[in-house]
Design a protein around this motif. Sequence first.
Motif, PDB file in Angstrom:
ATOM      1  N   ARG A   1      -2.157   0.288  -4.854  1.00 11.05           N
ATOM      2  CA  ARG A   1      -2.225  -1.052  -4.271  1.00 11.05           C
ATOM      3  C   ARG A   1      -1.593  -2.039  -5.237  1.00 11.05           C
ATOM      4  NH1 ARG A   1      -3.746   2.161  -1.230  1.00 11.05           N
ATOM      5  NH2 ARG A   1      -5.477   2.131   0.272  1.00 11.05           N
TER       6      ARG A   1
ATOM      7  N   THR B   1      -6.265   3.827   9.330  1.00 10.23           N
ATOM      8  CA  THR B   1      -6.792   3.632   7.977  1.00 10.23           C
ATOM      9  C   THR B   1      -6.534   2.230   7.452  1.00 10.23           C
ATOM     10  OG1 THR B   1      -6.442   5.970   7.483  1.00 10.23           O
ATOM     11  CG2 THR B   1      -6.741   4.489   5.605  1.00 10.23           C
ATOM     12  N   HIS B   2      -5.320   1.715   7.690  1.00 10.00           N
ATOM     13  CA  HIS B   2      -4.926   0.454   7.075  1.00 10.00           C
ATOM     14  C   HIS B   2      -4.904  -0.728   8.053  1.00 10.00           C
ATOM     15  CE1 HIS B   2      -3.987   2.880   3.630  1.00 10.00           C
ATOM     16  NE2 HIS B   2      -3.023   3.521   4.257  1.00 10.00           N
TER      17      HIS B   2
ATOM     18  N   VAL C   1       2.959  -1.324   4.281  1.00  6.80           N
ATOM     19  CA  VAL C   1       2.419   0.028   4.116  1.00  6.80           C
ATOM     20  C   VAL C   1       3.607   0.975   4.057  1.00  6.80           C
ATOM     21  CG1 VAL C   1       0.951   1.845   5.046  1.00  6.80           C
ATOM     22  CG2 VAL C   1       0.315  -0.564   5.372  1.00  6.80           C
TER      23      VAL C   1
ATOM     24  N   ALA D   1      -2.151   6.152   9.397  1.00 14.79           N
ATOM     25  CA  ALA D   1      -1.963   4.862   8.723  1.00 14.79           C
ATOM     26  C   ALA D   1      -2.430   3.716   9.601  1.00 14.79           C
ATOM     27  CB  ALA D   1      -0.491   4.678   8.350  1.00 14.79           C
TER      28      ALA D   1
ATOM     29  N   ILE E   1       0.868  -1.181   0.000  1.00 11.87           N
ATOM     30  CA  ILE E   1       0.000   0.000   0.000  1.00 11.87           C
ATOM     31  C   ILE E   1       0.903   1.229   0.000  1.00 11.87           C
ATOM     32  CG2 ILE E   1      -1.684   1.342   1.324  1.00 11.87           C
ATOM     33  CD1 ILE E   1      -2.701  -1.290   2.511  1.00 11.87           C
TER      34      ILE E   1
ATOM     35  N   VAL F   1      -0.054  -6.374   9.128  1.00 16.84           N
ATOM     36  CA  VAL F   1       0.085  -5.187   8.283  1.00 16.84           C
ATOM     37  C   VAL F   1       1.250  -4.389   8.859  1.00 16.84           C
ATOM     38  CG1 VAL F   1      -1.021  -3.115   7.396  1.00 16.84           C
ATOM     39  CG2 VAL F   1      -2.385  -5.183   7.789  1.00 16.84           C
TER      40      VAL F   1
END
Length: 547
Positions: free
Chosen positions: A45, A269-270, A253, A266, A40, A226
């Motif tokens: 993406r 959001t992710h 990310v 981040a 990301i 993540v």
Amino acid sequence: MTLNLDADFLQRRPANHRPLTPLNFLLRAADVFPDRVAIIHGQERRTWRQYAHRCRQLASALMRSGIRRGEAVAILAPNTPAMLEAHFGVPMAGALLNTLNIRLDAAAIAFILTHCEAKVFLVDKEFSGVARAALAQMETKPLVIDIEDALGEGGERIGQYTYEEFIQQGRTEDPIYWPEDEFEAITLNYTSGTTGNPKGVLYHHRGAYLIALGQLLHHKMDADSVYLWTLPMFHCNGWCFSWAVAAVGGTHVCLRKVVADQIFEAIETHGVTHLCGAPTVLGMLIDSAAGAGRTLTRPVAVMTAGAAPPAAVLKETEALGFRVRHVYGSTELHSVTTLCDWHREWDHLPPDERSRKMARQGVRTAVTDAMIVADPITLEPVPHNGAAIGEVMFRGSIGMKGYLKNPAATEEAFAGGWYHTGDLAVVHEDGYIEIKDRSKDIIISGGENISSIEIEDVLFKHPAVSYAAVIAMKNERWGERPCAFVELKPGFAGGVTEKELLEFCRAALAKFKVPDRVILGPIERTATGKVQKFKLRQLVQDSEQNT
């Protein structure tokens, strides 16, 4: 009768032995998780299938451009998709990846490119100015390729191709290079020069493979992880997480700059689950959270190292909702070699005591074969009493190949069959080590050893202190005395004096350990959060000469 385990039919063969290499991680992720998001970056993406496809294109383009096994490909870029692709694409071409610190000046970059005889130089456009200045200082110039990142700021094209133009020359069906020996070099990382030019540390496929798996084990990562790139990929190849995330098929990310607000954004959001950073990054998050009145809505695991973290910083980081894992290592050992492995019974300790335990560098990781704290000359280990000081040393499969073109420094580093870190530590009764200082940073005052880290730890507990660094300054009577540099938190400038900080130290330290001076002001740090104390010593020396 003794069993014959060395018979001809029991020897190595392709079916039972292949060199260990992290390159396999990417290919597996593309097979197992082809449609899962791998990267990301802003609005961009990329799936694991797309990531592997582009890495193979990069490898093919490099080989078609004439790159041969063992030749260096340098990259000057922040944490971007191109940097992640280089970590697989360059070694897949048999080349040596050299990641450059984006804070280096032109002279340092020119030295490194010349020293490693770089054949290709990938440059993020934002850093085209310093790259152009470095190239102007070189007699033999590499092929320059411009990385055009939509999130980059400014810069201009200085290369023959853009990165996208270059990789389009590659073909995914072209064969990739596989190491014939796992001890073959995979990357080249230059250490910060403190007394001269930086040294080029050669990593090998075996070490990169083992450290990557060790990181996954100790950072407790899996396919649902993540990972946010708050740690520079140019530093120890991102502590080998650049390869590790692929082994589990997690998600990267990217983050071009380490900005607290962007980190918190981040995370939300992710769904970030893991990140890494120096204690200075933790301090940045603490200050930002305090100003905005924020805490995490779900736990995030953070691995910290780079400088001994003050217990107070660890305590405040945990209070925000981060699960802190304190680790330790060095560039010469493929990054992380020890961690403060946590015991469940410590969960119930008072917060201050928990933080003190967590501030220790701990025990060797699962992939670190051997570690001792010993006399650097006799190699006699120190007693486990928390008081006797020795040098931290390692041996095993995670040691570097050596320093490029520097046999003398290599032999010195590996003297006596151990890698000498130059870090001084004690060993506690439970076998956990605690770094007390760098051998060159220990302060010897009137024959007594004073740990700069101990004084820094005390200063960090003052509510106004954002960062502290303590060095030795010359003293006619005592030989050396401590001098503290202190950076204050926003809003405290002008409200805290040197006298107040010295009184704070007197309440917590033995009299001979209290600094003679406290210098207030910003403290310059490297991109990895380290203070180059030789620069602070020079500042003190210059100020004394001018008085």
